[in-house]
Design an enzyme around this catalytic site. Structure first.
Site, PDB file in Angstrom:
ATOM      1  N   LEU A  20       0.600   9.975 -31.144  1.00 11.96           N
ATOM      2  CA  LEU A  20      -0.384   8.877 -31.228  1.00 11.96           C
ATOM      3  C   LEU A  20      -1.076   8.629 -29.880  1.00 11.96           C
ATOM      4  CD1 LEU A  20      -1.623   6.542 -32.914  1.00 11.96           C
ATOM      5  CD2 LEU A  20       0.285   5.131 -32.151  1.00 11.96           C
ATOM      6  N   ASP A  21      -0.312   8.083 -28.935  1.00 16.65           N
ATOM      7  CA  ASP A  21      -0.898   7.718 -27.645  1.00 16.65           C
ATOM      8  C   ASP A  21      -1.295   8.987 -26.880  1.00 16.65           C
ATOM      9  OD1 ASP A  21      -1.546   6.510 -25.212  1.00 16.65           O
ATOM     10  OD2 ASP A  21       0.541   6.531 -24.535  1.00 16.65           O
ATOM     11  N   THR A  27      -3.858   4.575 -25.843  1.00 19.45           N
ATOM     12  CA  THR A  27      -3.186   3.289 -25.638  1.00 19.45           C
ATOM     13  C   THR A  27      -2.456   3.253 -24.295  1.00 19.45           C
ATOM     14  OG1 THR A  27      -1.648   4.218 -27.261  1.00 19.45           O
ATOM     15  CG2 THR A  27      -2.877   2.298 -27.948  1.00 19.45           C
ATOM     16  N   LYS A  55       4.363   8.375 -20.047  1.00 15.31           N
ATOM     17  CA  LYS A  55       3.692   8.886 -21.254  1.00 15.31           C
ATOM     18  C   LYS A  55       4.676   9.623 -22.167  1.00 15.31           C
ATOM     19  CE  LYS A  55      -1.042   8.959 -19.739  1.00 15.31           C
ATOM     20  NZ  LYS A  55      -2.206   9.737 -19.336  1.00 15.31           N
ATOM     21  N   SER A 124       5.343   9.880 -33.400  1.00 13.09           N
ATOM     22  CA  SER A 124       5.126   9.118 -32.158  1.00 13.09           C
ATOM     23  C   SER A 124       6.392   8.416 -31.697  1.00 13.09           C
ATOM     24  CB  SER A 124       4.027   8.081 -32.409  1.00 13.09           C
ATOM     25  OG  SER A 124       3.993   7.115 -31.396  1.00 13.09           O
ATOM     26  N   ALA A 125       6.497   8.199 -30.384  1.00 12.47           N
ATOM     27  CA  ALA A 125       7.631   7.437 -29.840  1.00 12.47           C
ATOM     28  C   ALA A 125       7.430   5.937 -30.000  1.00 12.47           C
ATOM     29  CB  ALA A 125       7.789   7.766 -28.354  1.00 12.47           C
ATOM     30  N   LYS A 155      11.975  11.731 -27.818  1.00 12.88           N
ATOM     31  CA  LYS A 155      11.485  13.000 -27.285  1.00 12.88           C
ATOM     32  C   LYS A 155      12.009  13.130 -25.841  1.00 12.88           C
ATOM     33  CE  LYS A 155       7.071  12.216 -29.684  1.00 12.88           C
ATOM     34  NZ  LYS A 155       5.656  11.861 -29.524  1.00 12.88           N
ATOM     35  N   GLU A 179       0.158  17.194 -29.044  1.00 12.66           N
ATOM     36  CA  GLU A 179       0.892  16.317 -28.126  1.00 12.66           C
ATOM     37  C   GLU A 179       0.205  16.244 -26.758  1.00 12.66           C
ATOM     38  OE1 GLU A 179       3.206  14.452 -26.843  1.00 12.66           O
ATOM     39  OE2 GLU A 179       4.452  14.060 -28.577  1.00 12.66           O
TER      40      GLU A 179
HETATM   41  P1  B16 Z   1       6.016   1.261 -27.823  1.00 16.51           P
HETATM   42  P2  B16 Z   1       3.374   8.409 -28.146  1.00 16.51           P
HETATM   43  C1  B16 Z   1       4.442   6.531 -26.602  1.00 16.51           C
HETATM   44  O1  B16 Z   1       3.548   6.902 -27.608  1.00 16.51           O
HETATM   45  C2  B16 Z   1       3.701   6.222 -25.317  1.00 16.51           C
HETATM   46  O2  B16 Z   1       3.099   7.394 -24.794  1.00 16.51           O
HETATM   47  C3  B16 Z   1       4.676   5.695 -24.297  1.00 16.51           C
HETATM   48  O3  B16 Z   1       4.014   5.384 -23.092  1.00 16.51           O
HETATM   49  C4  B16 Z   1       5.373   4.436 -24.863  1.00 16.51           C
HETATM   50  O4  B16 Z   1       6.333   3.952 -23.953  1.00 16.51           O
HETATM   51  C5  B16 Z   1       6.042   4.822 -26.193  1.00 16.51           C
HETATM   52  O5  B16 Z   1       5.074   5.335 -27.086  1.00 16.51           O
HETATM   53  C6  B16 Z   1       6.706   3.624 -26.838  1.00 16.51           C
HETATM   54  O6  B16 Z   1       5.715   2.717 -27.257  1.00 16.51           O
HETATM   55  O7  B16 Z   1       6.336   0.394 -26.660  1.00 16.51           O
HETATM   56  O8  B16 Z   1       4.723   0.893 -28.529  1.00 16.51           O
HETATM   57  O9  B16 Z   1       7.159   1.372 -28.779  1.00 16.51           O
HETATM   58  O10 B16 Z   1       2.640   9.153 -27.075  1.00 16.51           O
HETATM   59  O11 B16 Z   1       4.745   8.989 -28.465  1.00 16.51           O
HETATM   60  O12 B16 Z   1       2.537   8.205 -29.387  1.00 16.51           O
HETATM   61 MG    MG Z   2       1.470  10.755 -26.383  1.00 17.68          MG
END
Ligand code: B16
Ligand code: MG
Length: 230
Positions: A20-21, A27, A55, A124-125, A155, A179
């Site tokens: 996602l991010d 984001t 990230k 996504s995380a 991850k 990714e």
């Molecule tokens: P949240 P991704 C990740 O998204 C971000 O890159 C990372 O910076 C963030 O800490 C993590 O999600 C958790 O996000 O606080 O919204 O649960 O790149 O895996 O889509």
């Molecule tokens: Mg990402």
């Protein structure tokens, strides 16, 4: 006519899993603002360059990295409060998001995959992934959404992508992961999937393909990948 059906059948074998991010939306800039505020509140600076280390990393692990940068020791209770405060501020930015924030090339690509009946999932995380996808109007397009709420191992553990593959009813060798973070690329490779890295080739060298930005996720490249034999 017959040729058309043969092509569609062959192409529908492959599936896509999007981070996602950094892939669907940027984001990271909102995470940065919230983490910077938190660091400043604790009395230390936090730079954009340091934010790169967060990230693709889970929220809890991000706080650990941040506190390490500031050389700050806190109790579990204090950490819990900081995580809640950080997420509250982050969500204030997320609430103002619109479809304008979808990264270049992504909407076109998703439309193309839909017309070809190629399924795609999110991997996504983030624990805020569903909300973000709803804000930018993409939520309903995904066959499955696998995020930080669904995994016990972050991850570079491949769990998030393995769950996504199962939800797409796909074998790992037929999954193409997109990714932007090294941890995510390592997770995809551990899962035995093809991986497209978006970003700096010095950082993402473990990916099978490296693109500077989502603008380079062209239909030509995608057609090549879905036609590729395993
Ligand atoms: P949240 P991704 C990740 O998204 C971000 O890159 C990372 O910076 C963030 O800490 C993590 O999600 C958790 O996000 O606080 O919204 O649960 O790149 O895996 O889509
Ligand atoms: Mg990402």
């Amino acid at each position: 006519m017959i040729k058309y059906y043969q092509t569609t059948k062959k192409m529908s074998k492959k599936v896509f899993i999007f981070d996602l991010d950094g892939v669907i939306v940027d984001t990271a800039k909102y995470h940065y603002l919230a983490w910077k505020n938190l660091a400043n509140g604790l009395g230390f600076e936090f730079t954009e360059a340091q934010n790169e280390r967060l990230k693709g990393v889970s929220r809890v692990r991000s706080l650990e990295i941040l506190l390490n940068i500031g050389q700050v020791n806190l109790s579990d209770k204090e950490k819990e409060k900081l995580l809640t405060d950080k997420n509250k501020e982050y969500l204030e930015y997320v609430h103002n998001m619109t479809a304008d924030e979808i990264l270049p090339g992504i909407e076109n690509l998703l439309k193309y995959l839909e017309t070809k009946n190629i399924k795609f999932a999110l991997g996504s995380a983030s624990k805020n992934a569903s909300l973000i996808l709803k804000k930018v109007g993409l939520f309903k397009k995904f066959t499955a959404i696998v995020d930080g709420n669904d995994v016990s191992k972050a991850k570079p553990n491949p769990e998030v992508f393995n769950i996504a593959a199962t939800k797409l009813s796909a074998n790992s060798e037929n999954c193409i992961v997109v990714e932007d973070a090294l941890a995510g690329i390592q997770a995809a490779k551990k899962a035995g999937m093809t991986c497209i890295g978006i970003g700096d080739k010095e950082v993402l060298f473990e990916a099978d393909y490296i693109l500077k930005s989502t603008k380079e996720l062209t239909i030509d490249l995608v057609e090549k990948l879905i036609d590729e034999k395993n």
